[in-house]
Design an enzyme around this catalytic site. Structure first.
Site, PDB file in Angstrom:
ATOM      1  N   SER A 420       0.545  -1.125   0.286  1.00 22.69           N
ATOM      2  CA  SER A 420       0.112   0.030   0.142  1.00 22.69           C
ATOM      3  C   SER A 420       0.923   1.044   0.429  1.00 22.69           C
ATOM      4  O   SER A 420       0.291   2.455  -1.031  1.00 22.69           O
ATOM      5  CB  SER A 420      -1.086  -0.065   0.966  1.00 22.69           C
ATOM      6  N   SER A 544      -3.169  -8.019  -6.338  1.00 22.56           N
ATOM      7  CA  SER A 544      -2.356  -6.821  -5.998  1.00 22.56           C
ATOM      8  C   SER A 544      -3.776  -6.090  -5.103  1.00 22.56           C
ATOM      9  O   SER A 544      -3.936  -5.538  -3.873  1.00 22.56           O
ATOM     10  CB  SER A 544      -1.407  -6.490  -6.250  1.00 22.56           C
ATOM     11  N   ASN A 547      -6.061  -7.711  -2.632  1.00 22.90           N
ATOM     12  CA  ASN A 547      -5.948  -8.099  -1.166  1.00 22.90           C
ATOM     13  C   ASN A 547      -4.761  -7.349  -0.825  1.00 22.90           C
ATOM     14  O   ASN A 547      -4.616  -7.052   0.492  1.00 22.90           O
ATOM     15  CB  ASN A 547      -4.944  -9.353  -1.603  1.00 22.90           C
ATOM     16  N   TYR A 548      -4.194  -6.347  -0.995  1.00 23.29           N
ATOM     17  CA  TYR A 548      -3.096  -5.561  -0.726  1.00 23.29           C
ATOM     18  C   TYR A 548      -2.894  -4.352  -0.588  1.00 23.29           C
ATOM     19  O   TYR A 548      -2.077  -3.488  -0.122  1.00 23.29           O
ATOM     20  CB  TYR A 548      -1.882  -6.252  -1.041  1.00 23.29           C
ATOM     21  N   LEU A 549      -3.446  -4.036  -1.523  1.00 28.34           N
ATOM     22  CA  LEU A 549      -3.882  -2.281  -2.044  1.00 28.34           C
ATOM     23  C   LEU A 549      -4.867  -1.667  -1.076  1.00 28.34           C
ATOM     24  O   LEU A 549      -6.364  -2.187  -1.300  1.00 28.34           O
ATOM     25  CB  LEU A 549      -3.798  -2.355  -3.361  1.00 28.34           C
TER      26      LEU A 549
END
EC number: 5.6.2.1
Length: 590
Positions: A420, A544, A547-549
């Site tokens: 992020s 990403s 799930n990650y940003l």
DNA sequence: ATACGGACTTAGTACTTATACT
DNA sequence: AGTATAAGTACTAAGTCCGTAT
């Protein structure tokens, strides 16, 4: 080839990350009050710890349709002779037959496992005859399924419409549940159909029979006072329970690895949304601790205790993204790393080469600080290639340490945090307010791509890549010619207007000018697409992105730069991130 | 201390649907 | 209208991480 490319991109990324970081102001970490309120859905009263729901009602899973025996004209042959199989044996034969053109069926392990499990389904007589897979001929079965797939494609509009409506009806009936008074979408309401197990990489169990799930295998979870789902006629549930500390609606044990599969809510549900939000808030909290954590592990590189040193180096790897997690990191073996005193013009280079999740290769060469390098030399001394690199470290001890550093901190949090933060930095570095929407989207995709490369999210180059790239280039060529032509006509119109000076020639001139502008814009968009496509060849952005940003970063960016959020998130993605959209926040800082 | 099982998240690919093109 | 391609979604395997049993 792919590795080299990724390396190059990584290097570029490392450079970009050096851009000085503007100190960002933000609200109290984890505080809901810092967000703009909006509607009731995300602002209901809190449940007590660990309790996920007060009411849960649903219809149970939808079971895969029963096996339909092959028509009479489709035959299996053994040793050249036609053979009518028992229904059970035939069903398993069709699992193999329909995969005939798949690479799996060429793999020895797959064939062996399949044949072994298939024989278990045969009658005594069949087992007596069918002794070698090499003598089995599934081609008619295969052709039958190929034809069937082709037939589905050429259905009339009405027939397709009808199928669609049936699917919709099913979705409406089984695809939703009631959770605390709200109708929520379920993620996977259908049981997995039987078939042959397709493991990734060279999985030892590939080809094994994945059994049909029966109601008798299924545990139902719902509230006591709800309408208990009815099992299919003539069947029973394995169990009905009411556990409101878990999120699953139904569960069964699969027959390959003996692990539990769950029916859970769709990501767009409130419960899942809250969990995602929580995850990002934990990652944001790491911001306030990360400097301290970094200086602490750097100090620990010189610790007296071997265990502490190993932990410090492992943590450094996790922080740097060289290992996804504690398990991956703790299970790193000596054979997975190579030390180079000097490489690529850098000192103290560590070369990683190992298979990560889904057997995706992780390959990277990174220069590290001297003490890290020295420590690695020490850890590798007198060890065999198969030995653990961090022999004094366990996932439990590392995670315990992380918890002491920050409440809720696990290795995963570093990934979310780094992903992020990178997106936010990259967006800041790449976006220009005066750019066109198309150029801004390219910048966004590039920022997203930087993260995906950081996380090693790869994909196979699609078989049609070259072709579709070619098509795009052709389009660009055509557009270029159109632009040239429009430019010539504009020139002509200008001369005409100069000579005539009348209103009519002026309007022609205006029209030509607008045409040229439009074509140039289209050309710009096409070349943006081409660049994007090329850079995206073997990088997967979605993992990403989903799930990650932290979606609030993207949403704030869209608002700030007047990019419609639909250009960044598809419909389902917007639903998944409804919680973030509801918060608004043009000035959100991660 | 370690192993194991349960619950939940993350991952790439197969498949479906929408859109662009002829 | 029919087909090719791109975009989007569904699927399910494979991870993480925690708690509990050994």
């Amino acid at each position: 080839m792919r590795v080299v490319r990724l390396l190059r991109l990584r290097a570029a990324l490392t450079l970009l990350r050096e851009v000085p970081r503007r100190l960002a102001s933000r609200g109290v970490p984890g505080s809901r009050r810092t967000q703009k309120g909006s509607g009731t859905r995300w602002e209901e009263e809190k449940r007590e710890d660990g309790v996920k729901w007060r009411q849960l009602e649903h219809k149970g899973p939808y079971f895969a349709p029963p096996y339909e025996p092959l028509p009479d004209g489709v035959c299996f042959f053994y040793d050249g002779k036609p053979m009518r199989l028992s229904v059970k044996a035939e069903e398993v034969a069709t699992f193999y037959g329909r995969m005939l053109d798949h690479e799996y069926t060429t793999k020895e392990v797959f064939r062996k496992n399949f044949f072994n499990d298939w024989r278990k389904e045969m009658t005594v007589e069949e087992r007596e005859v069918i002794k070698s897979l090499d003598k089995c001929d599934f081609t008619e079965i295969h052709r039958y399924f190929v034809d069937k797939a082709a037939a589905r494609k050429v259905l009339t509009r009405e027939e397709k419409q009808k199928l669609k409506e049936e699917a919709e009806k099913l979705q409406q009936e089984f695809g939703y549940c009631i959770l605390d008074g709200h109708r929520e979408k379920i993620g996977n309401f259908k049981t997995e159909p039987p078939g042959l197990f397709r493991g990734r990489g060279d999985h030892p169990k590939m080809g094994m029979l994945k059994r049909r799930v029966m109601p008798e295998d299924v545990v139902i979870n719902c509230s006591r006072d709800s309408k208990i789902p009815k099992p299919p006629a003539g069947h029973q549930w394995k169990e009905v329970r009411s556990d409101n500390t878990v999120m699953w609606l139904a569960a069964w044990t699969e027959s390959i690895q003996n692990t539990i599969k769950y029916v859970m809510l769709n990501p767009c549900s409130k419960l899942k949304g809250e969990k995602a939000w929580q995850k990002f808030e934990t990652a944001r909290r790491l911001r306030g601790f990360v400097d301290e954590i970094r200086s602490q592990y750097q100090a620990d590189w010189k610790s007296q205790e071997m265990k502490t040193r190993q932990r410090a180096v492992a943590l450094y790897f996790i922080d740097k993204g060289e290992a996804a997690d504690t398990v991956g990191c703790c299970s790193l073996r000596v054979e997975h790393v190579q030390l180079h005193p000097e490489a690529d013009g850098c000192q103290h280079v560590v070369e990683f080469d190992f298979l990560g999740k889904d057997s995706i290769r992780y390959y990277n060469r990174v220069p590290v600080e001297k003490p890290v390098y020295k420590n690695l030399q020490l850890f590798m001394k007198n060890k065999d290639p198969q030995d653990d690199l961090f022999d004094r470290l366990t996932t439990t001890s590392l995670n315990k340490h992380l918890h002491e550093l920050m409440d809720g901190l696990t290795a995963k949090v570093f990934r979310t945090y780094n992903a992020s933060v990178t997106l936010q930095e990259q967006l800041r570095a790449l976006t220009r307010a005066e750019d066109s929407i198309a150029a801004k989207i390219l910048s966004y995709n590039r920022a997203n791509r930087a993260v995906a490369i950081l996380c090693n999210h790869q994909r196979a180059t699609s078989s049609t890549f070259e072709k579709s790239m070619q098509n795009l280039q052709t389009k660009i060529q055509v557009k270029k010619e159109q632009v040239a032509e429009a430019r010539a006509e504009l020139r002509k119109a200008r001369a005409e207007h100069k000579a005539q000076g009348d209103g009519k020639s002026r309007s022609v001139l205006e029209k030509k000018r607008r045409l040229l502008e439009k074509l140039q814009e289209q050309l710009a968009w096409l070349s943006v697409q081409a660049t994007d496509k090329e850079e995206n060849k073997q990088v997967a952005l979605n993992t990403s992105k989903l799930n990650y940003l932290d979606p609030r970063i993207s949403i704030a960016w869209c608002k700030r730069f007047r990019v419609p959020v639909e250009k960044i998130y598809s419909k389902t993605q917007r639903e998944r991130f409804a919680w973030a959209l509801a918060m608004g926040g043009e000035d959100f800082e991660f």
